[in-house]
Scaffold this motif. Sequence first.
Motif, PDB file in Angstrom:
ATOM      1  N   SER A   1       9.252  -7.526  15.295  1.00  0.00           N
ATOM      2  CA  SER A   1       9.814  -7.260  13.983  1.00  0.00           C
ATOM      3  C   SER A   1       9.791  -8.455  13.238  1.00  0.00           C
ATOM      4  N   ARG A   2       9.628  -8.566  12.044  1.00  0.00           N
ATOM      5  CA  ARG A   2       9.541  -9.722  11.156  1.00  0.00           C
ATOM      6  C   ARG A   2       9.812  -9.373   9.650  1.00  0.00           C
ATOM      7  N   TRP A   3      10.289 -10.238   9.107  1.00  0.00           N
ATOM      8  CA  TRP A   3      10.716 -10.303   7.835  1.00  0.00           C
ATOM      9  C   TRP A   3       9.277 -10.778   6.845  1.00  0.00           C
ATOM     10  N   TYR A   4       9.365  -9.961   5.631  1.00  0.00           N
ATOM     11  CA  TYR A   4       8.430 -10.285   4.726  1.00  0.00           C
ATOM     12  C   TYR A   4       8.510 -10.470   3.299  1.00  0.00           C
ATOM     13  N   VAL A   5       7.787 -10.982   2.430  1.00  0.00           N
ATOM     14  CA  VAL A   5       7.997 -10.973   1.094  1.00  0.00           C
ATOM     15  C   VAL A   5       6.738 -10.432   0.428  1.00  0.00           C
ATOM     16  N   GLY A   6       6.797  -9.947  -0.863  1.00  0.00           N
ATOM     17  CA  GLY A   6       5.369  -9.348  -1.484  1.00  0.00           C
ATOM     18  C   GLY A   6       5.406  -9.324  -2.769  1.00  0.00           C
ATOM     19  N   LEU A   7       4.134  -9.226  -3.501  1.00  0.00           N
ATOM     20  CA  LEU A   7       4.272  -9.048  -4.934  1.00  0.00           C
ATOM     21  C   LEU A   7       2.984  -7.941  -5.106  1.00  0.00           C
ATOM     22  N   ASN A   8       3.474  -7.261  -6.348  1.00  0.00           N
ATOM     23  CA  ASN A   8       2.417  -6.106  -6.759  1.00  0.00           C
ATOM     24  C   ASN A   8       2.179  -6.493  -8.225  1.00  0.00           C
ATOM     25  N   VAL A   9       1.095  -6.146  -8.694  1.00  0.00           N
ATOM     26  CA  VAL A   9       0.828  -6.043  -9.971  1.00  0.00           C
ATOM     27  C   VAL A   9       0.114  -4.943 -10.503  1.00  0.00           C
ATOM     28  N   PRO A  10       0.685  -3.704 -10.874  1.00  0.00           N
ATOM     29  CA  PRO A  10       0.131  -2.721 -11.006  1.00  0.00           C
ATOM     30  C   PRO A  10      -0.219  -2.482 -12.549  1.00  0.00           C
ATOM     31  N   VAL A  11      -1.486  -1.729 -12.881  1.00  0.00           N
ATOM     32  CA  VAL A  11      -1.548  -0.989 -13.903  1.00  0.00           C
ATOM     33  C   VAL A  11      -0.719   0.330 -14.421  1.00  0.00           C
ATOM     34  N   MET A  12       0.110   0.296 -15.316  1.00  0.00           N
ATOM     35  CA  MET A  12       0.917   1.411 -15.530  1.00  0.00           C
ATOM     36  C   MET A  12       0.578   2.480 -16.715  1.00  0.00           C
ATOM     37  N   PHE A  13       0.725   3.692 -16.553  1.00  0.00           N
ATOM     38  CA  PHE A  13       0.094   4.666 -17.326  1.00  0.00           C
ATOM     39  C   PHE A  13       1.623   5.847 -17.204  1.00  0.00           C
ATOM     40  N   ILE A  14       2.339   5.911 -18.365  1.00  0.00           N
ATOM     41  CA  ILE A  14       3.387   6.653 -18.574  1.00  0.00           C
ATOM     42  C   ILE A  14       2.880   7.999 -19.390  1.00  0.00           C
ATOM     43  N   ASP A  15       3.128   9.308 -18.598  1.00  0.00           N
ATOM     44  CA  ASP A  15       2.980  10.453 -19.350  1.00  0.00           C
ATOM     45  C   ASP A  15       3.568  10.691 -20.556  1.00  0.00           C
TER      46      ASP A  15
ATOM     47  N   VAL B   1      -5.358  -9.443   6.383  1.00  0.00           N
ATOM     48  CA  VAL B   1      -6.376 -10.791   6.478  1.00  0.00           C
ATOM     49  C   VAL B   1      -6.260 -11.660   7.477  1.00  0.00           C
ATOM     50  N   THR B   2      -4.800 -12.085   7.724  1.00  0.00           N
ATOM     51  CA  THR B   2      -4.509 -12.746   8.999  1.00  0.00           C
ATOM     52  C   THR B   2      -3.237 -12.043   9.567  1.00  0.00           C
ATOM     53  N   ASN B   3      -2.836 -12.638  10.486  1.00  0.00           N
ATOM     54  CA  ASN B   3      -1.565 -11.895  11.258  1.00  0.00           C
ATOM     55  C   ASN B   3      -0.321 -12.125  10.273  1.00  0.00           C
ATOM     56  N   ALA B   4      -0.275 -12.969   9.113  1.00  0.00           N
ATOM     57  CA  ALA B   4       0.672 -13.208   8.334  1.00  0.00           C
ATOM     58  C   ALA B   4       0.412 -12.440   7.057  1.00  0.00           C
ATOM     59  N   VAL B   5      -0.833 -12.494   6.443  1.00  0.00           N
ATOM     60  CA  VAL B   5      -1.002 -11.965   5.242  1.00  0.00           C
ATOM     61  C   VAL B   5      -1.673 -10.452   5.115  1.00  0.00           C
TER      62      VAL B   5
ATOM     63  N   PHE C   1      -0.853   2.064 -10.527  1.00  0.00           N
ATOM     64  CA  PHE C   1      -2.188   1.871  -9.837  1.00  0.00           C
ATOM     65  C   PHE C   1      -2.223   0.400  -9.366  1.00  0.00           C
ATOM     66  N   GLU C   2      -1.781  -0.170  -8.109  1.00  0.00           N
ATOM     67  CA  GLU C   2      -1.521  -1.565  -7.958  1.00  0.00           C
ATOM     68  C   GLU C   2      -2.291  -2.095  -6.909  1.00  0.00           C
ATOM     69  N   ILE C   3      -2.302  -3.747  -6.981  1.00  0.00           N
ATOM     70  CA  ILE C   3      -2.668  -4.210  -6.179  1.00  0.00           C
ATOM     71  C   ILE C   3      -1.766  -5.462  -5.693  1.00  0.00           C
ATOM     72  N   GLY C   4      -1.688  -5.398  -4.627  1.00  0.00           N
ATOM     73  CA  GLY C   4      -0.682  -6.676  -4.231  1.00  0.00           C
ATOM     74  C   GLY C   4      -0.766  -7.467  -2.859  1.00  0.00           C
ATOM     75  N   VAL C   5       0.208  -8.289  -2.295  1.00  0.00           N
ATOM     76  CA  VAL C   5      -0.224  -9.264  -1.192  1.00  0.00           C
ATOM     77  C   VAL C   5       1.283  -8.954  -0.561  1.00  0.00           C
ATOM     78  N   ARG C   6       1.215  -8.944   0.791  1.00  0.00           N
ATOM     79  CA  ARG C   6       2.614  -9.289   1.805  1.00  0.00           C
ATOM     80  C   ARG C   6       2.333 -10.456   2.521  1.00  0.00           C
ATOM     81  N   TYR C   7       3.367 -11.324   2.635  1.00  0.00           N
ATOM     82  CA  TYR C   7       3.389 -12.220   3.820  1.00  0.00           C
ATOM     83  C   TYR C   7       4.607 -12.218   4.783  1.00  0.00           C
ATOM     84  N   ARG C   8       4.180 -12.071   5.802  1.00  0.00           N
ATOM     85  CA  ARG C   8       5.100 -12.015   6.788  1.00  0.00           C
ATOM     86  C   ARG C   8       5.564 -13.612   7.443  1.00  0.00           C
ATOM     87  N   PHE C   9       6.996 -13.601   7.550  1.00  0.00           N
ATOM     88  CA  PHE C   9       7.254 -14.979   8.297  1.00  0.00           C
ATOM     89  C   PHE C   9       8.490 -14.893   9.407  1.00  0.00           C
TER      90      PHE C   9
END
Length: 298
Positions: free
Chosen positions: A38-52, A250-254, A290-298
């Motif tokens: 088990s591991r901690w992680y941090v992340g960042l998401n940058v979505p394009v947003m559409f509101i009905d 991409v790697t064991n951490a990313v 609709f998002e693209i993001g990255v997570r980093y385990r540490f």
Amino acid sequence: MKRISQRTSAVHRMIVTAVALAVFLLPVFTPEARASDSRWYVGLNVPVMFIDDSESVERGTVGMTPYTANAVNSYKTGFRVSGMLGYEFGTGFRVDGEVFFARAGLGKLTYKGRTTTVPELGTIDIEGDHPIAVSGSANQLGGMVNVWYDFNAGSRWKPFIGAGLGFVQVDWGDVEYDRNEVAQGAANELAVLRAQAATPGFASLPPAVQEGIRQGAIAEATLPPGTVPELSGTDTVFAYQVGAGLGYEVTNAVTVQVGYRLLKANQLEFTGRNASAMATATTEMLVHLFEIGVRYRF
């Protein structure tokens, strides 16, 4: 509010489906290759947003006259930035806390109908669309607690589904439009109806005389600036979301990921009051991300 009820039912069905899918597929993706740590992680998401487009209902009183107005808010394409801190349990499940900021410009505000009650005329329905010139952006600031499940298909590709609960503060403080405009249109129509009712044989008068009576009534119905109060700029409400996506280690951490989320904010309420009037507007928001993001385990 029929459309809002239908959307609410659809969201509830999506949540139930997501949970059922996770439970059903859990045994299928119980891998020998799953990471046992088990591991901690941090992340960042940058979505394009559409509101009905969202329906709102405004109720209030101007002087002694009550009114109800229905409106539709249309939004431009917006953006959201969210950061998270989470924990992977090594079983496919992970939990994270997420904070986010989002912004979308208001594209159009259209009042779809107004109803008022006056003693001498009873209840009056004033029909027809009434678009209002509007500018500015609506901001969102929120926090969610999310539960995700990453499926292990025996490769670096990791599909995931999940859901979250939290709160969102919606800030309309930057949105500008003439609060008097709709009330003025209603006041004009009521003044004409009163003048017609008070003029014996109005229907048989020459058209030029009828028009003169109408214009005179409208001239006397002018509302001073600020008659209708400005509404409060912010409200904080309960929100929930469901989502799914695909991650790639991409790697064991990313891990990079793409995904989709559907967020619902319930029963936003904005109120206002001045010396001669009061008003309350309620609405809801259904947000597609609709998002693209990255997570980093540490």
